[in-house]
Design an enzyme around this catalytic site. Structure first.
Site, PDB file in Angstrom:
ATOM      1  N   SER A 285       0.654  -0.628  -0.152  1.00  0.00           N
ATOM      2  CA  SER A 285       0.313   0.436  -0.371  1.00  0.00           C
ATOM      3  C   SER A 285       1.016   0.827  -0.191  1.00  0.00           C
ATOM      4  O   SER A 285       0.514   2.107  -0.170  1.00  0.00           O
ATOM      5  CB  SER A 285      -1.098  -0.205   1.444  1.00  0.00           C
ATOM      6  OG  SER A 285       0.007   0.487   2.356  1.00  0.00           O
TER       7      SER A 285
ATOM      8  N   LYS B  34       0.209   4.905   7.026  1.00  0.00           N
ATOM      9  CA  LYS B  34      -0.082   6.104   5.402  1.00  0.00           C
ATOM     10  C   LYS B  34       0.930   6.866   5.184  1.00  0.00           C
ATOM     11  O   LYS B  34       1.040   7.228   6.635  1.00  0.00           O
ATOM     12  CB  LYS B  34      -1.498   5.321   5.602  1.00  0.00           C
ATOM     13  CG  LYS B  34      -2.056   4.700   5.538  1.00  0.00           C
ATOM     14  CD  LYS B  34      -1.926   3.616   4.298  1.00  0.00           C
ATOM     15  CE  LYS B  34      -3.056   2.196   4.853  1.00  0.00           C
ATOM     16  NZ  LYS B  34      -2.524   2.082   3.812  1.00  0.00           N
TER      17      LYS B  34
END
Length: 279
Positions: A65, A135
């Site tokens: 990701s 993230k």
């Protein structure tokens, strides 16, 4: 009377029994290395635990990701010290945070053995906690973050230039499930997105959870600041310049008034004291 001598220090000493005598030196024999080894190991483990708890912790990247910034298997070091002094996540930072609302419920989990768990607990191995995510922070409290079409992402009306986005991806996704949005980040929250935009289940895709996709600041573990392993991948993780462009910071509008107030208060207090002294 027994024989005694006066040493250089002036105190009486019995023949052959002084601390500097051969017999005295023999009684102060050092402990063996093997007896001290458990103590040294214990001290090292305590230090490692303290460092992991308060300073720096290693984390392993499990997914795609955050490509290409981070690859699966990379080990990153996370700064856990500055949050103790009130530092909060800022735009552009790569942050590790605890799962805010079961984002990982459908993800497979590993089963580390006892030794791996123990080494992870004291910080000698990357964290084995599968309830942590990593993230990039796109918006902080007060920001308006928006995606229209394929992008670019806009923060407070300013388009972001994102060279860190995975090659072949667009900054925004065209799917209606979460790719198209306009949100305002509430106090105490952050909005996060993965660099691999078309392969990251981030804030965009959790708008129906209890936090509406936002991540509470108190869930943040710290900022990832360097890729430490493998050595061929060593690199720092700086904040991209696009997050420093003029006009993106909504707090800037409040700065002049705040600075003015900060200047007025000391002057007012000084004048009040001066008047009392004159009276």
């Amino acid at each position: 009377m027994g024989n005694s001598t006066v040493g250089a220090g002036g105190g009486p000493q019995t023949d052959g029994e002084g601390p500097n005598s051969p017999r005295g030196r023999r009684t102060g024999k050092q402990r063996s290395f093997w007896k001290e080894l458990p103590i040294l190991i214990g001290v090292a483990l305590v230090l490692a635990l303290l460092i992991k708890t308060f300073l720096v912790q290693a984390f392993s990247i499990p997914s795609d990701s955050m490509q290409n910034t981070l690859q699966p298997g990379d080990r990153v070091l996370v700064d856990k010290l500055t949050p103790w002094f009130g530092s909060k996540p800022e735009r552009g930072e790569v942050v590790v945070f605890h799962d805010p609302a079961n984002w990982l419920q459908d993800e497979p989990t590993s089963n580390p053995n006892v030794i791996q768990r123990a080494l992870s607990f004291v910080g000698l191995m990357p964290s084995a906690n599968e309830h942590d995510l990593i993230k990039r922070v796109i918006g902080v409290a007060g920001d308006t973050v928006e995606c229209r079409g394929t992008g670019p992402v806009r923060v407070n009306g300013k388009a972001l230039t994102e060279p860190f986005v995975f090659p072949g991806n667009t900054s925004c996704s065209v799917d209606q499930q979460g790719g198209q949005f306009k949100v305002k980040v509430p106090p105490g929250k952050i909005w996060v997105m993965g660099d691999h935009r078309q392969d990251s289940a981030d804030s965009r895709y959790h708008s129906l959870d209890k936090n509406q996709g936002f991540v509470p600041v108190d869930k943040a573990v710290g900022r990832a600041f360097v890729i430490a392993w493998p050595v061929t991948r060593w690199a720092t993780l700086p904040v991209p310049n696009t997050f420093d462009q003029p006009g993106i910071n909504t707090a800037a509008a409040f700065a002049p008034d705040t600075l003015g107030l900060a200047g007025v208060v000391p002057v007012a207090l000084w004048r009040r004291r001066a008047r009392k002294g004159a009276a």
